[in-house]
Enzyme design. Structure first.
Site, PDB file in Angstrom:
ATOM      1  N   LEU A 165      -0.603  -7.254  -7.898  1.00 13.88           N
ATOM      2  CA  LEU A 165      -0.706  -5.920  -8.612  1.00 13.88           C
ATOM      3  C   LEU A 165      -0.210  -4.850  -7.635  1.00 13.88           C
ATOM      4  O   LEU A 165       0.530  -3.974  -8.041  1.00 13.88           O
ATOM      5  CB  LEU A 165      -2.421  -5.849  -8.406  1.00 13.88           C
ATOM      6  CG  LEU A 165      -2.888  -4.490  -8.921  1.00 13.88           C
ATOM      7  CD1 LEU A 165      -2.446  -4.313 -10.490  1.00 13.88           C
ATOM      8  CD2 LEU A 165      -4.526  -4.335  -8.934  1.00 13.88           C
ATOM      9  N   TRP A 199       2.695  -6.817  -0.104  1.00 11.14           N
ATOM     10  CA  TRP A 199       1.496  -7.319   0.464  1.00 11.14           C
ATOM     11  C   TRP A 199       0.641  -8.165  -0.335  1.00 11.14           C
ATOM     12  O   TRP A 199      -0.518  -8.001  -0.538  1.00 11.14           O
ATOM     13  CB  TRP A 199       0.765  -5.977   0.858  1.00 11.14           C
ATOM     14  CG  TRP A 199       1.256  -5.151   1.744  1.00 11.14           C
ATOM     15  CD1 TRP A 199       1.730  -3.726   1.541  1.00 11.14           C
ATOM     16  CD2 TRP A 199       1.859  -5.304   3.156  1.00 11.14           C
ATOM     17  NE1 TRP A 199       2.442  -3.082   2.568  1.00 11.14           N
ATOM     18  CE2 TRP A 199       2.400  -4.127   3.896  1.00 11.14           C
ATOM     19  CE3 TRP A 199       1.432  -6.412   3.902  1.00 11.14           C
ATOM     20  CZ2 TRP A 199       2.859  -4.136   4.973  1.00 11.14           C
ATOM     21  CZ3 TRP A 199       1.898  -6.307   5.233  1.00 11.14           C
ATOM     22  CH2 TRP A 199       2.766  -5.292   5.758  1.00 11.14           C
ATOM     23  N   GLU A 406      -7.751  -4.516  -1.171  1.00 13.05           N
ATOM     24  CA  GLU A 406      -8.566  -4.912  -2.146  1.00 13.05           C
ATOM     25  C   GLU A 406      -9.634  -3.520  -2.412  1.00 13.05           C
ATOM     26  O   GLU A 406     -10.830  -3.657  -2.547  1.00 13.05           O
ATOM     27  CB  GLU A 406      -9.034  -5.910  -2.380  1.00 13.05           C
ATOM     28  CG  GLU A 406      -8.215  -7.024  -2.564  1.00 13.05           C
ATOM     29  CD  GLU A 406      -8.627  -8.604  -2.753  1.00 13.05           C
ATOM     30  OE1 GLU A 406      -9.755  -8.805  -3.160  1.00 13.05           O
ATOM     31  OE2 GLU A 406      -8.185  -9.533  -2.259  1.00 13.05           O
ATOM     32  N   ASP A 410     -12.324   4.209   1.623  1.00 10.68           N
ATOM     33  CA  ASP A 410     -12.310   5.702   1.106  1.00 10.68           C
ATOM     34  C   ASP A 410     -12.443   5.430  -0.565  1.00 10.68           C
ATOM     35  O   ASP A 410     -13.092   6.325  -1.209  1.00 10.68           O
ATOM     36  CB  ASP A 410     -11.425   6.403   1.548  1.00 10.68           C
ATOM     37  CG  ASP A 410     -11.675   6.944   3.184  1.00 10.68           C
ATOM     38  OD1 ASP A 410     -12.696   6.725   3.716  1.00 10.68           O
ATOM     39  OD2 ASP A 410     -10.464   7.421   3.615  1.00 10.68           O
TER      40      ASP A 410
END
Length: 427
Positions: A165, A199, A406, A410
Protein backbone atom coordinates in the site's frame (compact mmCIF):
# COMPACT_ATOMS: atom_id res chain seq x y z
CA UNK A 1 -25.62 3.51 61.54
CA UNK A 2 -23.15 5.46 59.39
CA UNK A 3 -19.66 5.42 60.88
CA UNK A 4 -17.36 8.32 59.95
CA UNK A 5 -13.92 7.41 58.63
CA UNK A 6 -12.23 9.67 61.16
CA UNK A 7 -13.75 10.21 64.60
CA UNK A 8 -11.11 12.52 65.97
CA UNK A 9 -8.36 14.87 64.96
CA UNK A 10 -5.87 12.36 66.28
CA UNK A 11 -7.19 9.74 63.91
CA UNK A 12 -6.58 12.09 61.00
CA UNK A 13 -2.98 12.37 62.09
CA UNK A 14 -2.20 8.72 61.50
CA UNK A 15 1.57 8.49 61.13
CA UNK A 16 3.27 7.37 57.93
CA UNK A 17 4.70 4.33 59.68
CA UNK A 18 1.24 3.30 60.86
CA UNK A 19 -0.08 3.58 57.33
CA UNK A 20 2.76 1.42 56.08
CA UNK A 21 2.06 -1.21 58.75
CA UNK A 22 -1.64 -1.15 57.86
CA UNK A 23 -0.83 -1.58 54.19
CA UNK A 24 1.47 -4.46 55.02
CA UNK A 25 -1.23 -6.16 57.08
CA UNK A 26 -3.75 -5.80 54.25
CA UNK A 27 -1.25 -7.39 51.88
CA UNK A 28 -0.75 -10.29 54.28
CA UNK A 29 -4.48 -10.91 54.34
CA UNK A 30 -4.92 -10.66 50.56
CA UNK A 31 -6.63 -13.80 49.20
CA UNK A 32 -4.04 -14.04 46.40
CA UNK A 33 -0.47 -12.77 46.06
CA UNK A 34 0.33 -9.93 43.69
CA UNK A 35 1.68 -11.20 40.37
CA UNK A 36 4.00 -8.63 38.83
CA UNK A 37 3.84 -10.46 35.49
CA UNK A 38 0.04 -10.11 35.36
CA UNK A 39 -0.77 -7.24 37.75
CA UNK A 40 -4.49 -6.96 36.97
CA UNK A 41 -5.17 -10.68 36.55
CA UNK A 42 -5.92 -10.55 32.84
CA UNK A 43 -5.51 -14.33 32.58
CA UNK A 44 -8.87 -14.66 34.34
CA UNK A 45 -10.53 -13.17 31.25
CA UNK A 46 -9.35 -15.93 28.90
CA UNK A 47 -10.87 -19.28 28.10
CA UNK A 48 -9.04 -22.56 28.66
CA UNK A 49 -8.40 -22.80 24.92
CA UNK A 50 -7.00 -19.27 24.81
CA UNK A 51 -4.70 -19.96 27.75
CA UNK A 52 -3.49 -23.17 26.09
CA UNK A 53 -2.80 -21.30 22.85
CA UNK A 54 -0.90 -18.62 24.77
CA UNK A 55 1.17 -21.27 26.54
CA UNK A 56 2.03 -22.96 23.24
CA UNK A 57 2.97 -19.65 21.64
CA UNK A 58 5.14 -18.58 24.59
CA UNK A 59 6.97 -21.92 24.61
CA UNK A 60 7.68 -21.80 20.88
CA UNK A 61 8.81 -18.18 20.93
CA UNK A 62 11.09 -18.54 23.93
CA UNK A 63 12.58 -21.88 22.86
CA UNK A 64 12.83 -21.40 19.09
CA UNK A 65 12.80 -17.68 18.29
CA UNK A 66 14.66 -16.11 21.21
CA UNK A 67 17.92 -18.03 20.64
CA UNK A 68 18.14 -16.72 17.04
CA UNK A 69 17.07 -13.12 17.47
CA UNK A 70 20.37 -11.52 18.47
CA UNK A 71 22.28 -12.78 15.42
CA UNK A 72 19.30 -12.06 13.16
CA UNK A 73 19.19 -8.46 14.42
CA UNK A 74 22.95 -8.02 14.09
CA UNK A 75 23.14 -9.45 10.57
CA UNK A 76 19.78 -8.09 9.40
CA UNK A 77 18.66 -11.54 8.34
CA UNK A 78 15.28 -13.24 8.33
CA UNK A 79 14.81 -16.99 8.03
CA UNK A 80 11.63 -17.71 6.07
CA UNK A 81 11.47 -21.12 7.75
CA UNK A 82 10.13 -19.27 10.79
CA UNK A 83 6.79 -18.88 9.05
CA UNK A 84 6.77 -22.58 8.20
CA UNK A 85 7.33 -23.37 11.88
CA UNK A 86 4.49 -21.04 12.81
CA UNK A 87 2.32 -22.69 10.17
CA UNK A 88 2.95 -26.11 11.69
CA UNK A 89 1.61 -24.80 15.00
CA UNK A 90 -1.46 -23.23 13.40
CA UNK A 91 -0.44 -19.64 14.13
CA UNK A 92 -0.77 -18.25 10.59
CA UNK A 93 -4.14 -16.72 9.72
CA UNK A 94 -5.29 -18.09 13.05
CA UNK A 95 -8.68 -16.35 13.08
CA UNK A 96 -9.63 -17.48 9.55
CA UNK A 97 -12.27 -20.20 9.34
CA UNK A 98 -11.35 -23.09 7.04
CA UNK A 99 -8.54 -23.47 4.49
CA UNK A 100 -6.38 -25.24 7.09
CA UNK A 101 -6.51 -22.28 9.48
CA UNK A 102 -7.19 -22.65 13.21
CA UNK A 103 -10.29 -20.44 13.39
CA UNK A 104 -9.54 -19.15 16.90
CA UNK A 105 -10.81 -15.98 18.61
CA UNK A 106 -9.29 -12.55 18.07
CA UNK A 107 -8.06 -12.61 21.65
CA UNK A 108 -6.30 -15.94 21.10
CA UNK A 109 -4.66 -14.51 17.98
CA UNK A 110 -3.64 -11.47 20.02
CA UNK A 111 -2.02 -13.67 22.65
CA UNK A 112 0.06 -15.31 19.91
CA UNK A 113 1.08 -11.90 18.63
CA UNK A 114 2.02 -10.76 22.13
CA UNK A 115 4.24 -13.83 22.57
CA UNK A 116 6.01 -13.27 19.26
CA UNK A 117 6.74 -9.60 19.92
CA UNK A 118 7.93 -10.40 23.42
CA UNK A 119 10.92 -11.77 21.50
CA UNK A 120 11.12 -9.18 18.72
CA UNK A 121 8.91 -6.75 16.81
CA UNK A 122 10.52 -7.81 13.54
CA UNK A 123 9.41 -11.40 13.97
CA UNK A 124 5.93 -10.15 14.84
CA UNK A 125 5.90 -7.94 11.74
CA UNK A 126 6.61 -10.90 9.47
CA UNK A 127 3.93 -12.94 11.21
CA UNK A 128 1.35 -10.13 11.11
CA UNK A 129 1.85 -9.32 7.45
CA UNK A 130 1.42 -12.97 6.51
CA UNK A 131 -1.64 -13.47 8.72
CA UNK A 132 -3.60 -10.22 8.94
CA UNK A 133 -2.67 -8.39 5.75
CA UNK A 134 -1.94 -10.95 3.04
CA UNK A 135 -4.06 -13.92 4.19
CA UNK A 136 -6.65 -11.68 5.82
CA UNK A 137 -7.06 -9.61 2.65
CA UNK A 138 -7.49 -12.67 0.45
CA UNK A 139 -9.93 -14.27 2.90
CA UNK A 140 -12.05 -11.12 3.21
CA UNK A 141 -12.03 -9.89 -0.37
CA UNK A 142 -10.72 -12.62 -2.67
CA UNK A 143 -12.70 -14.93 -4.89
CA UNK A 144 -13.45 -18.46 -3.75
CA UNK A 145 -10.92 -19.70 -6.31
CA UNK A 146 -8.15 -17.53 -4.85
CA UNK A 147 -8.97 -18.57 -1.31
CA UNK A 148 -9.03 -22.28 -2.08
CA UNK A 149 -5.88 -22.15 -4.17
CA UNK A 150 -3.68 -19.90 -2.01
CA UNK A 151 -4.79 -19.89 1.63
CA UNK A 152 -4.02 -23.54 2.54
CA UNK A 153 -0.36 -23.19 1.53
CA UNK A 154 -0.14 -19.74 3.10
CA UNK A 155 -1.49 -21.23 6.34
CA UNK A 156 1.37 -23.74 6.24
CA UNK A 157 3.96 -21.04 5.52
CA UNK A 158 4.74 -22.67 2.17
CA UNK A 159 3.62 -19.54 0.33
CA UNK A 160 4.70 -16.22 1.82
CA UNK A 161 2.71 -13.04 1.41
CA UNK A 162 3.17 -9.29 1.59
CA UNK A 163 0.91 -6.22 1.40
CA UNK A 164 1.69 -3.29 -0.87
CA UNK A 165 0.00 0.00 0.00
CA UNK A 166 2.65 2.55 1.08
CA UNK A 167 4.47 4.35 -1.74
CA UNK A 168 7.64 6.46 -1.82
CA UNK A 169 5.59 9.65 -2.05
CA UNK A 170 2.49 8.55 -0.16
CA UNK A 171 2.54 7.08 3.34
CA UNK A 172 -0.16 8.64 5.51
CA UNK A 173 -2.05 9.70 2.36
CA UNK A 174 -2.67 6.42 0.49
CA UNK A 175 -5.58 7.95 -1.42
CA UNK A 176 -3.02 9.81 -3.53
CA UNK A 177 -1.23 6.63 -4.62
CA UNK A 178 0.41 6.69 -8.04
CA UNK A 179 0.42 2.97 -8.85
CA UNK A 180 -1.83 2.48 -11.87
CA UNK A 181 -3.74 -0.50 -13.25
CA UNK A 182 -5.06 -0.54 -16.79
CA UNK A 183 -6.18 -3.19 -19.27
CA UNK A 184 -3.13 -5.01 -20.58
CA UNK A 185 -2.42 -3.96 -24.18
CA UNK A 186 -1.60 -7.45 -25.46
CA UNK A 187 -3.08 -9.96 -22.99
CA UNK A 188 -6.84 -10.22 -22.93
CA UNK A 189 -8.34 -10.70 -19.49
CA UNK A 190 -5.30 -9.16 -17.80
CA UNK A 191 -4.49 -5.87 -16.13
CA UNK A 192 -1.13 -4.14 -16.42
CA UNK A 193 0.20 -2.69 -13.15
CA UNK A 194 2.92 -0.05 -12.96
CA UNK A 195 4.25 1.83 -9.93
CA UNK A 196 6.27 1.47 -6.73
CA UNK A 197 5.55 0.49 -3.14
CA UNK A 198 8.06 0.86 -0.31
CA UNK A 199 8.69 -0.24 3.27
CA UNK A 200 6.95 -3.52 2.51
CA UNK A 201 7.60 -6.28 5.05
CA UNK A 202 8.34 -9.67 3.43
CA UNK A 203 8.37 -8.29 -0.14
CA UNK A 204 11.85 -9.58 -1.11
CA UNK A 205 10.83 -13.17 -0.28
CA UNK A 206 7.08 -13.02 -0.93
CA UNK A 207 5.42 -15.45 -3.32
CA UNK A 208 2.04 -13.69 -3.08
CA UNK A 209 1.83 -9.89 -3.20
CA UNK A 210 -1.42 -8.12 -2.32
CA UNK A 211 -1.08 -4.76 -4.11
CA UNK A 212 -3.43 -1.79 -4.22
CA UNK A 213 -3.58 0.34 -7.38
CA UNK A 214 -5.77 2.95 -9.05
CA UNK A 215 -7.69 1.99 -12.14
CA UNK A 216 -6.52 4.38 -14.85
CA UNK A 217 -10.03 4.58 -16.29
CA UNK A 218 -11.91 5.54 -13.11
CA UNK A 219 -9.32 6.54 -10.51
CA UNK A 220 -10.85 4.04 -8.10
CA UNK A 221 -8.53 2.00 -5.87
CA UNK A 222 -8.68 -1.79 -6.34
CA UNK A 223 -6.82 -4.69 -4.81
CA UNK A 224 -4.84 -7.24 -6.85
CA UNK A 225 -3.16 -10.53 -5.96
CA UNK A 226 0.17 -10.83 -7.80
CA UNK A 227 1.74 -14.28 -7.97
CA UNK A 228 5.48 -13.92 -8.38
CA UNK A 229 5.98 -17.07 -10.42
CA UNK A 230 3.47 -15.79 -13.00
CA UNK A 231 5.27 -12.49 -13.64
CA UNK A 232 7.47 -12.20 -16.76
CA UNK A 233 11.09 -11.11 -16.15
CA UNK A 234 11.50 -7.38 -15.67
CA UNK A 235 7.88 -6.70 -14.70
CA UNK A 236 8.28 -7.28 -10.95
CA UNK A 237 11.27 -6.42 -8.76
CA UNK A 238 11.36 -6.53 -4.96
CA UNK A 239 14.72 -5.16 -3.77
CA UNK A 240 15.46 -5.29 -0.05
CA UNK A 241 15.88 -2.12 2.02
CA UNK A 242 19.03 -2.64 4.09
CA UNK A 243 20.84 -0.85 6.93
CA UNK A 244 17.72 -0.24 9.01
CA UNK A 245 17.93 0.98 12.60
CA UNK A 246 14.91 -1.06 13.70
CA UNK A 247 13.05 -4.25 12.75
CA UNK A 248 16.36 -5.65 11.58
CA UNK A 249 15.20 -9.22 12.32
CA UNK A 250 12.53 -8.93 9.62
CA UNK A 251 13.03 -8.38 5.92
CA UNK A 252 11.75 -5.17 4.34
CA UNK A 253 11.77 -4.10 0.72
CA UNK A 254 10.08 -2.41 -2.19
CA UNK A 255 7.67 -3.58 -4.89
CA UNK A 256 8.52 -2.20 -8.31
CA UNK A 257 6.01 -2.89 -11.07
CA UNK A 258 6.62 -2.21 -14.75
CA UNK A 259 3.60 -3.23 -16.82
CA UNK A 260 3.25 -6.33 -14.67
CA UNK A 261 0.44 -8.55 -16.05
CA UNK A 262 -2.13 -9.67 -13.48
CA UNK A 263 -5.18 -11.78 -14.37
CA UNK A 264 -8.49 -9.98 -14.00
CA UNK A 265 -9.56 -12.95 -11.87
CA UNK A 266 -6.89 -11.89 -9.35
CA UNK A 267 -8.54 -8.52 -8.75
CA UNK A 268 -10.64 -8.39 -5.59
CA UNK A 269 -14.29 -8.25 -6.69
CA UNK A 270 -16.85 -6.07 -4.99
CA UNK A 271 -14.49 -3.82 -3.04
CA UNK A 272 -13.08 -0.50 -4.17
CA UNK A 273 -11.64 2.63 -2.58
CA UNK A 274 -9.72 2.70 0.69
CA UNK A 275 -12.26 0.58 2.55
CA UNK A 276 -10.43 -2.56 1.41
CA UNK A 277 -6.89 -1.76 2.54
CA UNK A 278 -8.09 -0.01 5.69
CA UNK A 279 -10.10 -3.08 6.69
CA UNK A 280 -6.94 -5.18 6.42
CA UNK A 281 -4.93 -2.55 8.28
CA UNK A 282 -7.41 -2.51 11.14
CA UNK A 283 -6.76 -6.19 11.76
CA UNK A 284 -3.02 -5.62 11.63
CA UNK A 285 -3.26 -2.57 13.92
CA UNK A 286 -5.18 -4.65 16.43
CA UNK A 287 -2.31 -7.15 16.38
CA UNK A 288 0.26 -4.39 16.86
CA UNK A 289 -1.60 -3.20 19.96
CA UNK A 290 -1.16 -6.70 21.40
CA UNK A 291 2.40 -7.12 20.21
CA UNK A 292 3.78 -3.91 21.68
CA UNK A 293 2.54 -5.00 25.08
CA UNK A 294 4.61 -8.16 24.71
CA UNK A 295 7.68 -6.05 23.90
CA UNK A 296 7.03 -3.77 26.88
CA UNK A 297 6.55 -6.73 29.21
CA UNK A 298 9.90 -8.13 28.08
CA UNK A 299 11.55 -4.76 28.70
CA UNK A 300 10.04 -4.74 32.19
CA UNK A 301 11.24 -8.27 32.94
CA UNK A 302 14.76 -7.50 31.73
CA UNK A 303 14.93 -4.23 33.67
CA UNK A 304 13.59 -5.85 36.84
CA UNK A 305 16.13 -8.66 36.67
CA UNK A 306 18.97 -6.24 36.02
CA UNK A 307 17.88 -3.93 38.87
CA UNK A 308 17.79 -6.83 41.32
CA UNK A 309 21.24 -8.10 40.31
CA UNK A 310 23.09 -4.80 39.82
CA UNK A 311 24.70 -3.68 43.11
CA UNK A 312 25.69 -0.05 43.82
CA UNK A 313 26.07 2.21 46.86
CA UNK A 314 27.11 -0.09 49.74
CA UNK A 315 26.29 -3.20 47.69
CA UNK A 316 22.58 -2.48 47.49
CA UNK A 317 20.63 -3.73 44.48
CA UNK A 318 19.55 -0.68 42.52
CA UNK A 319 16.01 -2.07 42.66
CA UNK A 320 15.99 -0.73 46.22
CA UNK A 321 15.96 2.88 45.06
CA UNK A 322 12.82 4.92 44.54
CA UNK A 323 13.58 6.25 41.06
CA UNK A 324 14.13 2.72 39.77
CA UNK A 325 10.97 1.42 41.40
CA UNK A 326 8.92 4.24 39.88
CA UNK A 327 10.17 3.35 36.40
CA UNK A 328 9.16 -0.26 36.96
CA UNK A 329 5.78 0.71 38.38
CA UNK A 330 4.94 3.02 35.46
CA UNK A 331 5.86 0.37 32.89
CA UNK A 332 3.94 -2.35 34.72
CA UNK A 333 0.83 -0.18 34.95
CA UNK A 334 0.83 0.81 31.28
CA UNK A 335 1.40 -2.79 30.18
CA UNK A 336 -1.43 -4.08 32.38
CA UNK A 337 -3.86 -1.43 31.18
CA UNK A 338 -2.86 -2.01 27.56
CA UNK A 339 -3.50 -5.75 27.79
CA UNK A 340 -6.96 -5.17 29.28
CA UNK A 341 -7.83 -2.69 26.53
CA UNK A 342 -6.77 -5.03 23.73
CA UNK A 343 -8.68 -7.89 25.34
CA UNK A 344 -11.85 -5.79 25.48
CA UNK A 345 -11.54 -4.67 21.85
CA UNK A 346 -10.83 -8.26 20.81
CA UNK A 347 -14.05 -9.46 22.40
CA UNK A 348 -15.99 -6.68 20.68
CA UNK A 349 -14.24 -7.48 17.39
CA UNK A 350 -15.49 -11.06 17.48
CA UNK A 351 -19.00 -9.80 18.28
CA UNK A 352 -18.93 -7.40 15.34
CA UNK A 353 -19.05 -4.41 17.69
CA UNK A 354 -15.50 -3.01 17.34
CA UNK A 355 -15.17 0.31 15.52
CA UNK A 356 -12.07 1.45 13.60
CA UNK A 357 -11.70 4.25 16.15
CA UNK A 358 -11.39 1.71 18.98
CA UNK A 359 -8.55 0.07 17.13
CA UNK A 360 -6.94 3.45 16.44
CA UNK A 361 -7.12 4.18 20.16
CA UNK A 362 -5.43 0.99 21.33
CA UNK A 363 -2.88 1.02 18.52
CA UNK A 364 -1.90 4.62 19.32
CA UNK A 365 -1.93 4.28 23.09
CA UNK A 366 -0.13 0.95 23.33
CA UNK A 367 2.55 1.89 20.81
CA UNK A 368 3.16 5.25 22.47
CA UNK A 369 3.29 3.90 26.01
CA UNK A 370 5.45 0.95 25.04
CA UNK A 371 7.99 3.26 23.42
CA UNK A 372 8.00 5.80 26.27
CA UNK A 373 8.38 3.14 28.96
CA UNK A 374 10.99 1.15 27.06
CA UNK A 375 13.12 4.29 26.73
CA UNK A 376 12.78 5.01 30.45
CA UNK A 377 13.50 1.41 31.46
CA UNK A 378 16.60 1.58 29.30
CA UNK A 379 18.00 4.12 31.75
CA UNK A 380 18.09 1.46 34.48
CA UNK A 381 20.84 -0.32 32.55
CA UNK A 382 23.06 2.75 32.44
CA UNK A 383 25.92 2.35 29.99
CA UNK A 384 25.21 -1.36 29.62
CA UNK A 385 22.07 -0.49 27.65
CA UNK A 386 24.38 0.24 24.72
CA UNK A 387 25.27 -3.46 24.49
CA UNK A 388 22.86 -5.39 22.31
CA UNK A 389 23.26 -8.44 24.54
CA UNK A 390 20.98 -6.81 27.12
CA UNK A 391 18.14 -6.65 24.57
CA UNK A 392 16.56 -3.43 25.81
CA UNK A 393 18.06 -1.25 23.06
CA UNK A 394 16.74 -3.59 20.39
CA UNK A 395 13.21 -3.25 21.74
CA UNK A 396 13.52 0.55 21.88
CA UNK A 397 14.66 0.71 18.26
CA UNK A 398 11.85 -1.59 17.18
CA UNK A 399 9.13 0.21 19.12
CA UNK A 400 9.89 3.48 17.36
CA UNK A 401 8.94 1.72 14.13
CA UNK A 402 5.75 0.22 15.55
CA UNK A 403 4.66 3.71 16.58
CA UNK A 404 5.29 4.90 13.02
CA UNK A 405 3.92 2.27 10.67
CA UNK A 406 0.35 1.28 9.87
CA UNK A 407 -0.79 4.70 10.97
CA UNK A 408 1.65 6.94 12.81
CA UNK A 409 0.35 7.97 16.23
CA UNK A 410 -0.45 11.53 15.13
CA UNK A 411 -2.62 10.17 12.32
CA UNK A 412 -4.54 8.03 14.80
CA UNK A 413 -4.97 11.14 16.93
CA UNK A 414 -6.68 12.80 13.97
CA UNK A 415 -8.88 9.75 13.41
CA UNK A 416 -10.00 9.95 17.02
CA UNK A 417 -10.35 13.73 16.89
CA UNK A 418 -12.63 13.43 13.87
CA UNK A 419 -14.76 10.86 15.67
CA UNK A 420 -14.98 13.03 18.78
CA UNK A 421 -15.74 16.35 17.05
CA UNK A 422 -17.17 15.36 13.69
CA UNK A 423 -14.63 17.65 12.02
CA UNK A 424 -12.12 16.40 9.45
CA UNK A 425 -8.58 17.59 10.26
CA UNK A 426 -6.65 15.74 7.55
CA UNK A 427 -6.87 18.52 4.97
Amino acid sequence: MFRPLYRTTAARQLTASSRLRAAGNRHLHSPVPFDWKDPLGSHNLYSEDELAIAETAEAYCQERLLPRVLEAFRKEEYDRKILEEMGELGFLGATIQGYGCAGVSSVASGLITRAVERVDSGYRSGYSVQSALAMGGIDEFGTDELKERLLPNMAKGKLLGCFGLTEPNHGSDPGSMETIAKPHPSRKGYYSLSGSKTWITNSPIADILVVWAKLESTGRIRGFVIERDQCPPGTLETPAIKNKNGLRASITGMIQLDECPVPEANMFPGIEGLKGPFSCLNSARYGIAWGTMGALEDCLARAREYALERKQFKSNPIAKYQLVQKKLADASTDAAYGVLATTQVGRLKDEGKATPEMISMIKRQNCDRALVNARVLQEIFGGNAVSDEYGIGRHVANLFVTQTYEGQSDIHSLILGRAITGIQAFC
